[in-house]
Motif scaffolding. Structure first.
Motif, mmCIF file in Angstrom:
data_model
loop_
_atom_site.group_PDB
_atom_site.id
_atom_site.type_symbol
_atom_site.label_atom_id
_atom_site.label_comp_id
_atom_site.label_asym_id
_atom_site.label_seq_id
_atom_site.Cartn_x
_atom_site.Cartn_y
_atom_site.Cartn_z
ATOM 1 N N TRP A 1 -17.952 -52.255 42.298
ATOM 2 C CA TRP A 1 -18.204 -53.243 43.362
ATOM 3 C C TRP A 1 -19.581 -53.882 43.188
ATOM 4 O O TRP A 1 -19.732 -55.103 43.310
ATOM 5 N N SER A 2 -20.597 -53.066 42.906
ATOM 6 C CA SER A 2 -21.950 -53.603 42.761
ATOM 7 C C SER A 2 -22.055 -54.549 41.557
ATOM 8 O O SER A 2 -22.838 -55.498 41.567
ATOM 9 N N ILE A 3 -21.254 -54.313 40.528
ATOM 10 C CA ILE A 3 -21.293 -55.162 39.326
ATOM 11 C C ILE A 3 -20.506 -56.450 39.514
ATOM 12 O O ILE A 3 -20.930 -57.540 39.097
ATOM 13 N N LEU A 4 -19.348 -56.352 40.180
ATOM 14 C CA LEU A 4 -18.382 -57.461 40.162
ATOM 15 C C LEU A 4 -18.367 -58.321 41.410
ATOM 16 O O LEU A 4 -17.747 -59.392 41.398
ATOM 17 N N ARG A 5 -19.018 -57.898 42.479
ATOM 18 C CA ARG A 5 -18.795 -58.582 43.757
ATOM 19 C C ARG A 5 -19.189 -60.060 43.727
ATOM 20 O O ARG A 5 -18.644 -60.856 44.486
ATOM 21 N N ARG A 6 -20.135 -60.441 42.867
ATOM 22 C CA ARG A 6 -20.522 -61.848 42.790
ATOM 23 C C ARG A 6 -20.082 -62.517 41.489
ATOM 24 O O ARG A 6 -20.439 -63.672 41.248
ATOM 25 N N ARG A 7 -19.347 -61.788 40.685
ATOM 26 C CA ARG A 7 -18.915 -62.345 39.397
ATOM 27 C C ARG A 7 -17.419 -62.596 39.321
ATOM 28 O O ARG A 7 -16.951 -63.214 38.366
ATOM 29 N N HIS A 8 -16.665 -62.084 40.279
ATOM 30 C CA HIS A 8 -15.227 -62.179 40.198
ATOM 31 C C HIS A 8 -14.670 -62.434 41.599
ATOM 32 O O HIS A 8 -15.399 -62.397 42.597
ATOM 33 N N ASP A 9 -13.367 -62.693 41.648
ATOM 34 C CA ASP A 9 -12.707 -62.949 42.933
ATOM 35 C C ASP A 9 -12.943 -61.784 43.896
ATOM 36 O O ASP A 9 -12.609 -60.622 43.606
ATOM 37 N N GLY A 10 -13.531 -62.075 45.056
ATOM 38 C CA GLY A 10 -13.929 -61.028 45.992
ATOM 39 C C GLY A 10 -12.779 -60.200 46.516
ATOM 40 O O GLY A 10 -12.876 -58.965 46.620
ATOM 41 N N ARG A 11 -11.651 -60.832 46.837
ATOM 42 C CA ARG A 11 -10.504 -60.102 47.385
ATOM 43 C C ARG A 11 -9.927 -59.145 46.346
ATOM 44 O O ARG A 11 -9.584 -57.994 46.661
ATOM 45 N N THR A 12 -9.832 -59.595 45.113
ATOM 46 C CA THR A 12 -9.272 -58.757 44.055
ATOM 47 C C THR A 12 -10.152 -57.528 43.807
ATOM 48 O O THR A 12 -9.651 -56.403 43.683
ATOM 49 N N VAL A 13 -11.447 -57.748 43.734
ATOM 50 C CA VAL A 13 -12.373 -56.638 43.526
ATOM 51 C C VAL A 13 -12.338 -55.679 44.713
ATOM 52 O O VAL A 13 -12.345 -54.443 44.548
ATOM 53 N N THR A 14 -12.270 -56.212 45.921
ATOM 54 C CA THR A 14 -12.234 -55.362 47.121
ATOM 55 C C THR A 14 -11.005 -54.473 47.132
ATOM 56 O O THR A 14 -11.082 -53.267 47.452
ATOM 57 N N LEU A 15 -9.849 -55.045 46.793
ATOM 58 C CA LEU A 15 -8.627 -54.245 46.770
ATOM 59 C C LEU A 15 -8.740 -53.089 45.777
ATOM 60 O O LEU A 15 -8.352 -51.949 46.072
ATOM 61 N N TRP A 16 -9.269 -53.387 44.580
ATOM 62 C CA TRP A 16 -9.395 -52.332 43.570
ATOM 63 C C TRP A 16 -10.360 -51.230 44.024
ATOM 64 O O TRP A 16 -10.058 -50.041 43.925
ATOM 65 N N CYS A 17 -11.502 -51.627 44.536
ATOM 66 C CA CYS A 17 -12.512 -50.646 44.931
ATOM 67 C C CYS A 17 -12.066 -49.843 46.159
ATOM 68 O O CYS A 17 -12.328 -48.632 46.248
ATOM 69 N N LEU A 18 -11.374 -50.478 47.103
ATOM 70 C CA LEU A 18 -10.842 -49.737 48.255
ATOM 71 C C LEU A 18 -9.797 -48.721 47.811
ATOM 72 O O LEU A 18 -9.775 -47.574 48.297
ATOM 73 N N GLY A 19 -8.937 -49.138 46.849
ATOM 74 C CA GLY A 19 -7.922 -48.217 46.340
ATOM 75 C C GLY A 19 -8.547 -47.030 45.638
ATOM 76 O O GLY A 19 -8.152 -45.868 45.849
ATOM 77 N N GLY A 20 -9.554 -47.307 44.775
ATOM 78 C CA GLY A 20 -10.228 -46.208 44.085
ATOM 79 C C GLY A 20 -10.961 -45.307 45.052
ATOM 80 O O GLY A 20 -10.951 -44.061 44.910
#
Length: 480
Positions: free
Chosen positions: A23-42
């Motif tokens: 999350w800290s690496i990707l939150r401003r580099r990639h689609d926010g919703r997609t990253v959030t779903l992955w990190c919440l699942g993990g």
């Protein structure tokens, strides 16, 4: 040796820490919703695993039902994230139904079956199905978009799914003797596979997100490049239109100037010619002095020839600037051309022109009308700048480089002053040493243009005042 329950807890903490890192690496580099779903699942998977590792310490309702409900739900969230990477719908309906069925079945076993084995088998089946789903989605992403990180994620979750399958089979076989936190080979395999999935799965997802972001950036850069190219094309087209407009404006201004020049060149000489003809008519009417009448008629004829030459120059200049039609060339008899040029000169000056014919060729390929005008301009110019009794020589000789003809016009006039040499063939340039007034600097300009259209050249080859001023026309010819 690390206790299996402690290993479960540490694995859960790892599953929590790695999604936070992603999350800290990707939150401003990639689609926010997609990253959030992955990190919440993990994170949900990590919390559930840590709660299972706290069994006996945490309340049972946390370490059993809540922990497994979080683990079951984590697959729905992570699969939704990968589906978004594939450009698909998030698929909550199917994954939601699967989560509800698994959760309901787990709660039923927890309430009505006192043994751990059925719940462990069910949990292993759910983890196997979830791991295979993530592996399959990651493999599709690799096949479609060629992300190497997706292949790594697919392998990691395939190994994890295999370990869960092995654990489920072992649990089903050893139904009565099952120990949840055992240190058997299947547990070690499952623990190592979980670590691999935690580490390489999250690294793989980070790689997928970065590759996708790079792809988006490349697409954006290409779009910007296309926009820039379109803008440059529009600007180029605008500049071309502006240049064309300027050219047309200059052409119209030049045409207006030529009309003014023609009006000036024609009106005054015609008035002079009219006066001379009226005077000659009066003399003839008195019939007393025939010689005086002839002189006046010759003068009128000279003026009319000057008017004709001036009109030829003005009209030819306008036609040359227009450039709408290709120049027509044909074989022309050289002697005939020279005779016509001499005939164009005022009768009073013809005797001063001497032809020297040194070339062997009888004909040459040219536009006779334009060459006649160019040669006449040179000869008249030489006559105007020479003393009244000085001879003008027209010498026609062969040219070896380029193959063709050299036509030299030679006089013994004052030559050209240094100030005009650099712009000798430019429109409007006129020397100050002319022995006769008048002219607008079109003659040599037209000579240069005519020779350029023939693929040849006009040049001043000698400029010795009082001795030899030589202007040369080079007319190339092609071999038959």
């Amino acid at each position: 040796m690390l206790h299996p329950q402690t290993a479960f807890f540490l694995a859960g903490l790892l599953y929590i820490a790695l999604p936070l890192t992603a999350w800290s690496i990707l939150r401003r580099r990639h689609d926010g919703r997609t990253v959030t779903l992955w990190c919440l699942g993990g994170g949900a998977f990590g919390i559930g695993t840590a709660l299972i590792g706290m069994r006996g310490i945490a309340p049972e309702w946390l370490s059993l039902p809540v922990a497994n409900l979080l683990i079951f739900g984590s697959y729905a969230l992570r699969s939704a994230s990968l589906r978004r990477e594939l450009g698909l719908s998030e698929g909550y309906r199917v994954s939601g139904v699967a989560w509800v069925l698994m959760s309901a079945l787990y709660m039923a076993l927890l309430i009505w079956v006192p043994l751990d084995a059925p719940r462990v088998v069910l949990s292993s089946v759910a983890n196997t199905a979830g791991g295979l789903t993530l592996a399959w989605l990651a493999w599709r992403l690799f096949r479609i978009k060629a992300y190497r990180s997706a292949a790594m994620l697919s392998v990691a979750y395939s190994v994890f799914a295999l370990s869960m399958l092995v654990r489920g089979v072992v649990s089903a076989v050893h139904w009565q003797q099952l120990v949840i936190f055992s240190s058997g080979p299947e547990f070690v395999f499952a623990f190592l596979a979980a670590l691999i999935a935690a580490l390489y799965g999250n690294l793989g997802y980070i790689g997928i997100a970065l590759e996708s972001a790079r792809e988006v950036e490349l697409a954006r850069a290409m779009e910007l490049s296309r926009e820039q190219e379109k803008r440059e094309q529009v600007e180029l087209h605008s500049r071309e239109l502006s240049a064309l407009l300027d050219e047309r404006t200059q052409l119209l201004a030049h045409r207006e100037e030529m009309l003014g020049v023609m009006a000036h060149e024609v009106r005054q000489p015609l008035n002079n010619a009219s006066a001379a003809l009226q005077s000659a008519a009066a003399v003839l009417a008195r019939a007393q002095d025939g010689q005086e009448a002839r002189l006046r008629l010759n003068r009128a004829n000279t003026v009319l020839m000057q008017v004709s030459a001036s009109i030829d120059n003005v009209l030819t200049d306008a036609v040359l600037l227009d450039g709408g039609e290709a120049m027509v060339r044909q074989e022309t008899d050289i002697d005939t051309l020279l005779a016509l040029v001499v005939a164009d000169i005022s009768p009073d000056s013809r005797a001063r022109v001497r032809i020297e014919r040194l070339a062997a060729a009888r004909t040459a390929d040219m536009n006779a009308s334009l060459m006649r005008l160019a040669l006449r301009n040179l000869i008249v110019n030489a006559l105007v700048y020479s003393p009244p009794d000085a001879e003008v020589i027209v010498r026609v000789s062969d040219s070896d480089s380029p193959l063709g003809l050299n036509i030299d016009v030679i006089d013994r006039g004052p030559g050209f002053e240094p100030a005009v040499l650099d712009k000798l063939f430019t429109r409007g340039t006129r020397g100050t040493r002319a022995l006769q007034p008048g002219g607008h600097g079109l003659g040599l300009h037209i000579v240069k243009r005519v020779m350029h259209m023939h693929g040849g050249s006009a040049q001043l080859v000698q400029n010795q005042p009082g001795e030899a001023v030589v202007m040369r026309l080079v007319l190339p010819q092609t071999e038959a």
